[in-house]
Design a protein around this motif. Structure first.
Motif, mmCIF file in Angstrom:
data_model
loop_
_atom_site.group_PDB
_atom_site.id
_atom_site.type_symbol
_atom_site.label_atom_id
_atom_site.label_comp_id
_atom_site.label_asym_id
_atom_site.label_seq_id
_atom_site.Cartn_x
_atom_site.Cartn_y
_atom_site.Cartn_z
ATOM 1 N N ILE A 178 -4.094 17.924 46.531
ATOM 2 C CA ILE A 178 -3.281 17.983 47.715
ATOM 3 C C ILE A 178 -1.621 17.558 47.198
ATOM 4 C CG2 ILE A 178 -2.769 17.358 49.881
ATOM 5 C CD1 ILE A 178 -5.663 16.955 50.325
ATOM 6 N N ASP A 179 -0.823 18.385 47.288
ATOM 7 C CA ASP A 179 0.641 18.139 46.796
ATOM 8 C C ASP A 179 1.513 17.430 47.976
ATOM 9 O OD1 ASP A 179 2.652 17.637 44.921
ATOM 10 O OD2 ASP A 179 2.781 19.722 44.599
ATOM 11 N N ASP A 180 2.342 16.565 47.653
ATOM 12 C CA ASP A 180 3.263 16.090 48.716
ATOM 13 C C ASP A 180 2.720 15.375 49.895
ATOM 14 O OD1 ASP A 180 5.207 17.253 46.802
ATOM 15 O OD2 ASP A 180 5.822 18.985 48.160
ATOM 16 N N PHE A 181 1.632 14.785 49.440
ATOM 17 C CA PHE A 181 0.699 14.093 50.512
ATOM 18 C C PHE A 181 1.641 13.023 51.420
ATOM 19 C CE2 PHE A 181 -1.847 11.240 52.865
ATOM 20 C CZ PHE A 181 -2.786 11.973 53.675
ATOM 21 N N ALA A 235 0.272 9.195 41.695
ATOM 22 C CA ALA A 235 1.628 9.064 42.434
ATOM 23 C C ALA A 235 3.069 9.433 41.717
ATOM 24 C CB ALA A 235 2.015 7.412 42.255
ATOM 25 N N GLU A 236 3.750 10.183 42.429
ATOM 26 C CA GLU A 236 4.785 11.083 42.070
ATOM 27 C C GLU A 236 5.898 10.318 41.877
ATOM 28 O OE1 GLU A 236 4.497 15.636 43.717
ATOM 29 O OE2 GLU A 236 5.614 14.288 44.847
ATOM 30 N N GLY A 237 7.055 10.633 40.994
ATOM 31 C CA GLY A 237 8.349 10.113 41.038
ATOM 32 C C GLY A 237 8.662 8.382 40.738
HETATM 33 MG MG MG Z 1 4.279 17.175 44.466
#
Ligand code: MG
Ligand code: C2E
Ligand code: MG
Ligand code: MG
Length: 291
Positions: A178-181, A235-237
């Motif tokens: 699941i992206d951009d949760f 964790a993104e970014g």
């Molecule tokens: Mg993303």
């Protein structure tokens, strides 16, 4: 007079709407030929195992370099590609290319996985599952090393349909993330019953962690929830050492971010994999170098 001023504003307003429409039309026209003209390429951003600090895989991210328009960012052309019906073929191009590239890296002896984004519109086609399985079969890529990312908001548009479309692919060993949760509106009930393996915490939460105790609490709660649901976490970014230390302490599994590297062309990614990641204390300097 006020009346004239009002009319002028209307003129300016119409003018800017017209310019936007023109730009859109131009991008759309160019996009139609982008695939044939080899203007689309796939970049890779390393994904790091938080525990060991080693590259364990990457996320494939689409890039478009047009001779006149220059480099067009994904947020500008992907929605357009969806609207004008180009996303299924562009999405399939990204998948094929990523598997081909990662086969090369794997042949060199690196056991890496790859994550590929799937656009909401791709699910709306009934042929998505069969077409995807076809591409996977032709690729010869080990399917348990592939992860497909779907944004939280696109899952929630029609969870049942997403469920039906992904189960046969997941049965072949492919994992789903699941992206951009945190940016969509998940029903926690839906989340708990959907067959997802990984949860990616959106960059917007990680970004403000240093300044805001509330943000830190939210990230911790998301991690706890995912752990309880037996999902892996990414964790993104991640841009700072401080963010990395927090996430490590809280038990996040994987991370991506400029702290290690922005998305880079395949050749640069291969070089990075061969060299290994340098000491991340000099992150600013490193990401400048790699950008
Ligand atoms: Mg993303
Ligand atoms: P996403 O899937 O959430 O991808 C992560 C985005 O965060 C990427 O932006 C990446 O460059 C950026 N990012 C990663 N680490 C950092 C960081 O430390 N700081 C900052 N400021 N940004 C970071 P990008 O490549 O511009 O892509 C934006 C979005 O476009 C993606 O978000 C994804 O939703 C979409 N996208 C890109 N490629 C594809 C594709 O092949 N197919 C589909 N359907 N969507 C794509
Ligand atoms: Mg993604
Ligand atoms: Mg995101």
């Amino acid at each position: 007079t006020a009346k004239d001023a009002g009319r002028d504003q209307t003129v300016i307003f119409n003018e800017s709407i017209r310019q936007k429409a023109d730009e859109r039309e131009k991008i759309e026209r160019c996009l139609r030929t982008a695939l044939d003209h080899d203007e689309l390429t796939v970049f890779y951003q390393p994904k790091v195992d938080i525990e060991t600090g080693q590259i364990m895989g990457s996320e494939a991210l689409l890039r478009w370099e047009h001779p006149d328009l220059g480099s067009v960012p994904p947020w500008k052309f992907i929605p357009l590609a969806e609207e004008c019906g180009l996303m299924p073929s562009i999405g399939e191009f990204v998948l094929r290319q990523s598997l081909e590239d990662m086969n090369v890296v794997r042949k060199q002896g690196f056991d890496l996985s790859v994550a590929v984004n799937v656009a909401p519109i791709q699910f709306q086609s009934d042929s998505f599952t069969d077409r995807t399985l076809g591409i996977l079969g032709e690729s010869g890529f080990p399917l348990d090393k592939l992860e497909l990312e779907i944004t939280e908001s696109s899952i929630m548009e029609d969870p049942q349909r997403v469920y039906r479309q992904i189960v046969p692919i997941r049965d072949e060993g492919v994992e789903f993330a699941i992206d951009d949760f945190g940016t969509g509106y998940s029903s926690l009930n839906t989340l708990a019953t959907m067959p997802f393996d990984t949860l990616k915490i959106d960059r917007s939460f990680v970004m403000n962690m240093a300044e805001s105790e509330d943000r830190r609490v939210i990230v911790q709660l998301i991690l706890m929830m995912a752990q309880q649901l037996r999902m892996k976490t990414v964790a993104e970014g991640i841009e700072t050492r401080g963010q990395y230390d927090h996430l490590k302490a809280w038990g996040a599994n994987f991370a991506q971010g400029y702290l290690w590297s922005p998305p880079v062309p395949f050749a640069a990614f291969k070089a990075m994999v061969r060299a290994g990641l340098d000491d991340i204390d000099d992150a600013d300097e490193l990401s400048d170098k790699r950008r």
